[in-house]
Design an enzyme around this catalytic site. Structure first.
Site, short mmCIF file in Angstrom:
data_model
loop_
_atom_site.label_atom_id
_atom_site.label_comp_id
_atom_site.label_asym_id
_atom_site.label_seq_id
_atom_site.Cartn_x
_atom_site.Cartn_y
_atom_site.Cartn_z
N GLY A 198 50.59 -30.69 28.68
CA GLY A 198 50.34 -31.68 27.65
C GLY A 198 51.21 -32.89 27.90
O GLY A 198 52.10 -32.89 28.76
N MET A 235 41.83 -22.36 32.15
CA MET A 235 42.33 -22.94 33.41
C MET A 235 42.89 -21.81 34.25
O MET A 235 44.10 -21.70 34.47
CB MET A 235 43.39 -24.02 33.09
N SER A 283 44.79 -29.49 20.22
CA SER A 283 45.22 -28.51 21.22
C SER A 283 46.59 -27.98 20.84
O SER A 283 47.55 -28.76 20.74
CB SER A 283 45.30 -29.17 22.60
N MET A 323 38.12 -33.66 31.98
CA MET A 323 39.59 -33.73 31.98
C MET A 323 40.00 -35.18 32.25
O MET A 323 39.61 -35.75 33.27
CB MET A 323 40.18 -32.85 33.09
N MET A 347 46.21 -20.80 30.66
CA MET A 347 46.60 -21.16 32.04
C MET A 347 47.22 -19.95 32.74
O MET A 347 47.94 -19.17 32.11
CB MET A 347 47.63 -22.29 32.01
N ASP A 364 44.44 -23.64 25.18
CA ASP A 364 44.56 -23.82 26.63
C ASP A 364 45.14 -22.57 27.28
O ASP A 364 46.31 -22.24 27.10
CB ASP A 364 45.46 -25.02 26.92
N HIS A 395 39.71 -23.11 26.46
CA HIS A 395 39.65 -23.82 27.74
C HIS A 395 40.38 -22.97 28.78
O HIS A 395 41.60 -22.86 28.75
CB HIS A 395 40.35 -25.19 27.55
N HIS A 424 41.61 -26.06 19.76
CA HIS A 424 41.49 -25.99 21.22
C HIS A 424 42.65 -25.16 21.78
O HIS A 424 43.82 -25.46 21.52
CB HIS A 424 41.52 -27.42 21.77
N ASP A 474 39.57 -34.40 27.25
CA ASP A 474 40.80 -33.62 27.09
C ASP A 474 41.91 -34.19 27.97
O ASP A 474 41.82 -34.15 29.19
CB ASP A 474 40.49 -32.16 27.49
C1 DX5 Z 1 45.94 -29.95 29.65
C2 DX5 Z 1 45.20 -29.29 28.52
C3 DX5 Z 1 45.06 -30.14 27.33
C4 DX5 Z 1 46.36 -30.58 26.73
C5 DX5 Z 1 46.16 -31.94 26.18
O1 DX5 Z 1 45.81 -29.20 30.80
O2 DX5 Z 1 43.89 -28.93 28.91
O3 DX5 Z 1 44.24 -29.52 26.33
O4 DX5 Z 1 46.85 -29.76 25.72
O5 DX5 Z 1 47.39 -32.38 25.77
P1 DX5 Z 1 47.67 -33.90 25.46
O6 DX5 Z 1 46.79 -34.28 24.32
O7 DX5 Z 1 49.11 -33.88 25.11
O8 DX5 Z 1 47.37 -34.67 26.72
ZN ZN Z 2 42.48 -28.23 27.27
#
Ligand code: DX5
Ligand code: ZN
Length: 223
Positions: free
Chosen positions: A144, A68, A8, A137, A37, A35, A66, A33, A175
């Site tokens: 992260g 969100m 990610s 999740m 948001m 993310d 992904h 990946h 994830d």
């Molecule tokens: C969180 C994201 C993840 C995130 C994971 O909302 O969907 O993809 O980047 O990060 P780590 O591996 O640091 O938990």
């Molecule tokens: Zn993610």
């Protein structure tokens, strides 16, 4: 069983994103990946369509997007056009989830459902036969670097059982908080796509971290 590693980029250095993606690909990344948001569904803002389009030009592996965001239907076509091969949408924001998954598939991408830690597995029942993947999740989405929620392991098992009951061999993606210490357990529980941000890009050597995560996962997959 083949396990895929999906770094990610949320924890990557955005000033040298192309180099960071090349590094994890050398380390054996199977997917990248991304993310997305919106500051509404989750309390954070990240990247959108233009960044996905630029990454598509440099990445050699498929892009796993992904979403969100609160109204994913408005942006599905743009993300597929920008180069998304897989799109995960959150069950929690979609009253017409079946329609959204169909729309993603009609656009030619793989359609996945993402579920938050507090969302019961049973909510997937009616779409379990048609999803291309499920994203479990294992932290609350938005950031992260959070700590893995232990209950996620049994949740992965429950999702696997639900998909199997409906004759669907679709992969399960996990994830949040995935690292060397829990990768093998998660594969053992039934996850075949491991998303990892901090444990790869938070290290000084993302190439090596990606390679080590894949070795840990593969060791379990061969058992
Ligand atoms: C969180 C994201 C993840 C995130 C994971 O909302 O969907 O993809 O980047 O990060 P780590 O591996 O640091 O938990
Ligand atoms: Zn993610």
């Amino acid at each position: 069983m083949t396990v895929r590693i999906a770094p990610s980029i949320l924890s990557a250095d955005f000033a040298i994103l192309g180099e960071q993606i090349a590094a994890v690909e050398r380390g054996g990344a199977d997917l990248i990946h991304l993310d997305v948001m919106d500051g509404h569904f989750v309390p954070n803002l990240t990247i959108g369509v233009p960044v996905v389009r630029s990454i598509r030009k440099v990445a050699t592996v498929p892009l796993d997007v992904h979403l969100m965001i609160e109204e994913p239907d408005r942006y599905l076509e743009s993300f597929v056009d920008a180069g998304a091969s897989m799109i995960s949408v959150h069950l929690e924001v979609l009253p017409h989830l079946h329609r959204t998954l169909q729309a993603i598939q009609e656009l030619g991408a793989k359609a996945g459902v993402a579920i938050n830690p507090s969302t019961p597995v049973g909510m997937l029942e009616e779409v379990a036969g048609m999803v291309d993947h499920v994203l479990v999740m294992s932290v609350n989405p938005g950031f992260g670097g959070q700590t893995f929620i232990p209950r996620s392991e049994s949740k992965i098992q429950a999702v696997r059982a639900l998909l199997n009951r409906q004759g669907n061999s679709a992969p399960i993606e996990v994830d949040g908080g995935v690292d060397m210490s829990n990768a093998a357990h998660l594969v053992g529980a039934g996850a075949t796509i491991l998303v990892a941000g901090t444990s790869i890009f938070g290290t000084g050597d993302p190439e090596r971290a990606a390679r080590e995560l894949r070795q840990a996962a593969d060791a379990k997959a061969r058992v």
